[in-house]
Design a protein around this motif. Structure first.
Motif, short mmCIF file in Angstrom:
data_model
loop_
_atom_site.label_atom_id
_atom_site.label_comp_id
_atom_site.label_asym_id
_atom_site.label_seq_id
_atom_site.Cartn_x
_atom_site.Cartn_y
_atom_site.Cartn_z
N GLY A 32 0.65 -1.20 0.11
CA GLY A 32 -0.02 0.00 -0.15
C GLY A 32 0.70 1.26 0.00
O GLY A 32 0.33 2.26 -0.67
N ARG A 33 1.84 1.22 0.96
CA ARG A 33 2.74 2.45 0.55
C ARG A 33 3.39 2.73 -0.52
O ARG A 33 3.47 4.05 -0.80
N ALA A 34 3.77 1.78 -1.26
CA ALA A 34 4.19 1.68 -2.51
C ALA A 34 3.20 2.14 -3.54
O ALA A 34 3.69 3.21 -4.19
N ALA A 35 2.01 1.71 -3.25
CA ALA A 35 1.20 2.03 -4.30
C ALA A 35 0.79 4.05 -4.06
O ALA A 35 0.37 4.54 -5.07
N ARG A 36 0.92 4.38 -2.99
CA ARG A 36 0.51 5.73 -2.84
C ARG A 36 1.71 6.84 -2.98
O ARG A 36 1.35 7.92 -3.04
N GLN A 37 2.91 6.15 -3.47
CA GLN A 37 3.72 7.20 -3.78
C GLN A 37 3.46 7.84 -5.29
O GLN A 37 2.87 7.06 -6.08
N LYS A 38 3.77 9.18 -5.35
CA LYS A 38 3.29 9.84 -6.49
C LYS A 38 4.48 9.95 -7.50
O LYS A 38 5.66 10.21 -7.07
N PRO A 39 4.20 9.74 -8.74
CA PRO A 39 2.80 9.51 -9.37
C PRO A 39 2.17 8.26 -9.27
O PRO A 39 3.17 7.28 -9.33
N SER A 40 1.05 8.00 -8.95
CA SER A 40 0.69 6.84 -8.58
C SER A 40 -0.24 6.10 -9.73
O SER A 40 -0.82 7.09 -10.58
N ASN A 41 -0.34 4.92 -9.94
CA ASN A 41 -1.33 4.15 -10.80
C ASN A 41 -2.25 3.46 -10.05
O ASN A 41 -2.54 3.33 -9.04
N ILE A 42 -3.35 3.19 -10.94
CA ILE A 42 -4.53 2.41 -10.56
C ILE A 42 -4.20 0.96 -10.87
O ILE A 42 -3.50 0.75 -11.93
N TRP A 43 -4.90 0.05 -10.35
CA TRP A 43 -4.42 -1.35 -10.59
C TRP A 43 -5.86 -2.18 -10.34
O TRP A 43 -6.58 -2.28 -9.86
N ARG A 44 -5.93 -2.95 -11.75
CA ARG A 44 -6.80 -3.78 -12.27
C ARG A 44 -6.65 -5.24 -11.76
O ARG A 44 -5.47 -5.60 -11.94
N ILE A 45 -7.56 -5.74 -10.96
CA ILE A 45 -7.19 -7.15 -10.63
C ILE A 45 -8.37 -7.93 -11.28
O ILE A 45 -9.60 -7.83 -11.04
N THR A 46 -7.96 -8.76 -12.36
CA THR A 46 -8.98 -9.92 -12.89
C THR A 46 -9.31 -10.90 -12.18
O THR A 46 -8.67 -11.09 -10.84
N ASP A 47 -9.85 -12.01 -12.48
CA ASP A 47 -10.19 -13.18 -11.74
C ASP A 47 -9.18 -13.94 -11.62
O ASP A 47 -8.77 -14.67 -10.42
N GLN A 48 -8.13 -13.85 -12.67
CA GLN A 48 -6.75 -14.80 -12.48
C GLN A 48 -5.95 -14.30 -11.61
O GLN A 48 -4.94 -14.83 -11.25
N ASP A 49 -6.15 -12.91 -11.21
CA ASP A 49 -5.15 -12.10 -10.32
C ASP A 49 -5.24 -12.27 -8.92
O ASP A 49 -4.49 -11.86 -8.10
N LYS A 50 -6.62 -12.61 -8.75
CA LYS A 50 -7.07 -12.62 -7.17
C LYS A 50 -6.24 -13.73 -6.49
O LYS A 50 -5.71 -14.54 -6.98
N LEU A 51 -5.98 -13.23 -5.09
CA LEU A 51 -5.24 -13.90 -4.04
C LEU A 51 -6.33 -15.13 -3.58
O LEU A 51 -6.99 -14.60 -2.77
N VAL A 52 -6.15 -16.24 -3.98
CA VAL A 52 -6.96 -17.39 -3.65
C VAL A 52 -6.39 -18.11 -2.33
O VAL A 52 -5.27 -18.29 -2.33
N THR A 53 -7.35 -18.22 -1.27
CA THR A 53 -7.04 -18.91 -0.16
C THR A 53 -7.84 -19.63 0.37
O THR A 53 -9.16 -19.52 0.02
N LEU A 54 -7.70 -20.27 1.55
CA LEU A 54 -8.89 -21.15 2.31
C LEU A 54 -9.04 -20.77 3.88
O LEU A 54 -7.80 -20.32 4.25
N LEU A 55 -10.09 -20.45 4.23
CA LEU A 55 -10.32 -20.26 5.71
C LEU A 55 -10.82 -21.56 6.52
O LEU A 55 -11.90 -22.11 5.91
N GLY A 56 -9.98 -21.94 7.20
CA GLY A 56 -10.34 -23.40 7.87
C GLY A 56 -9.96 -24.54 7.19
O GLY A 56 -9.84 -24.67 5.97
N ASN A 57 -9.45 -25.60 8.04
CA ASN A 57 -9.02 -26.73 7.46
C ASN A 57 -10.10 -27.95 7.53
O ASN A 57 -10.14 -28.82 6.83
#
Length: 306
Positions: free
Chosen positions: A183-208
């Protein structure tokens, strides 16, 4: 009827009165923005605005865009309910985001949405830690000339962001809090916006023992947004996620339901239908329960900590 700027950080309750709450679609606060010019407005529904986060929905009419260009003192994150929408930043970055995709707009990055389709666009937006500064709305906005366009009149006066890279690898659970970028790197000027496609999502599990699928579109030090998906089938009973809680406040927005949200320590539960929401204060244990024969899904927004 109060104005939206009068209820910021106090809707639907005061910060000291936080408790689990079912927020029905009819409870959302409707307003258009800007309120003084319907010709350039978007249609807004405020769901929650507390001292830690703001969650709402905005709609763009076919062929429309909102004006003035927007800015916030916190990070803004999108989950596209009905797309596509073209989003631009002040440094000349344009992204076309489809239904189910996400967007990260770093703090104080000017942005504007455009709907080039023949149908209404709907966006679930999440801002943390603050949506507005002392001026609500701000008194100074850029014009269209202040953003880069093809052969734009002020292109030479606007910083070059060509070296700012996008997503280049698959994330792991260890990237939580730093996806798609620190987040701190993203806020440095000049800044970009970031598109997250379905393939880019961080996938994980809650619970075993009874895992629930989680897909993070954005996870930074300011806030976290993504999807919780509970499959059908619980053996002798319904399928349940394992009880959990968060360091920050949580809002759930039901995409596919109904979803029963159980609070085991309170001996209390709510049924959340599609397009309804539930607020869960920090530290409150909850679990999602699926009594049906198909997956149920909610978009989550958490701020500040997981």
């Amino acid at each position: 009827m109060p104005r939206f700027q009068d209820v910021m950080e106090h809707f639907p309750f005061e910060p000291e009165d936080k408790a689990p709450m079912l927020i029905r679609k009819t409870d959302y606060m409707h307003h258009i923005y800007p309120p003084n010019n319907a010709f350039t407005s978007d249609n807004n529904y405020l769901i929650v605005s507390t001292d830690t986060l703001l969650l709402g929905i905005y709609e763009l009419a076919p062929g429309g865009s909102f004006e003035p260009i927007d800015i916030h003192p916190g990070d803004e994150m999108y989950y596209i309910l009905e797309g596509p929408v073209v989003q631009k930043s002040n440094y000349g970055q344009y992204v076309e985001i489809q239904t189910g995709e996400g967007l990260l707009i770093p703090q104080e990055t000017w942005h504007q949405g455009n709907n080039f389709s023949d149908h209404k666009v709907r966006i679930l937006f999440f801002i943390a830690p603050k949506a507005w500064g002392e001026d609500v709305p701000p008194k100074v906005f850029p014009t269209a000339d202040d953003t880069k366009t093809f052969k734009g009149r002020k292109n030479g006066q606007i910083p070059d962001v060509s070296g700012v890279q996008g997503i280049t690898r698959m994330p792991t659970t260890d990237d939580l809090g730093r996806w798609p970028i620190d987040g701190r790197a993203a806020r440095q000027k000049p800044s970009n916006i970031w598109r997250i496609t379905d393939q880019d999502k961080l996938v994980t599990l809650l619970g075993n023992d009874s895992p629930m699928l989680m897909k993070f579109t954005v996870s930074t030090d300011y806030g976290h947004m993504g999807e919780m998906i509970v499959p059908p089938g619980g053996g002798k009973g319904p399928r349940c996620s394992e009880p959990t809680s968060h360091e920050g406040d949580l809002v759930l927005y039901c995409m596919e339901g109904p979803i029963t949200v159980n609070f085991p320590e309170r001996l209390e539960s709510f049924i959340m239908e599609p397009e309804e929401s539930i607020f869960v204060p920090a530290g409150e244990a909850y679990q999602l329960v699926n009594f049906d024969g198909y997956p149920v899904r909610a978009v989550f927004a958490i701020a500040p900590g997981l």
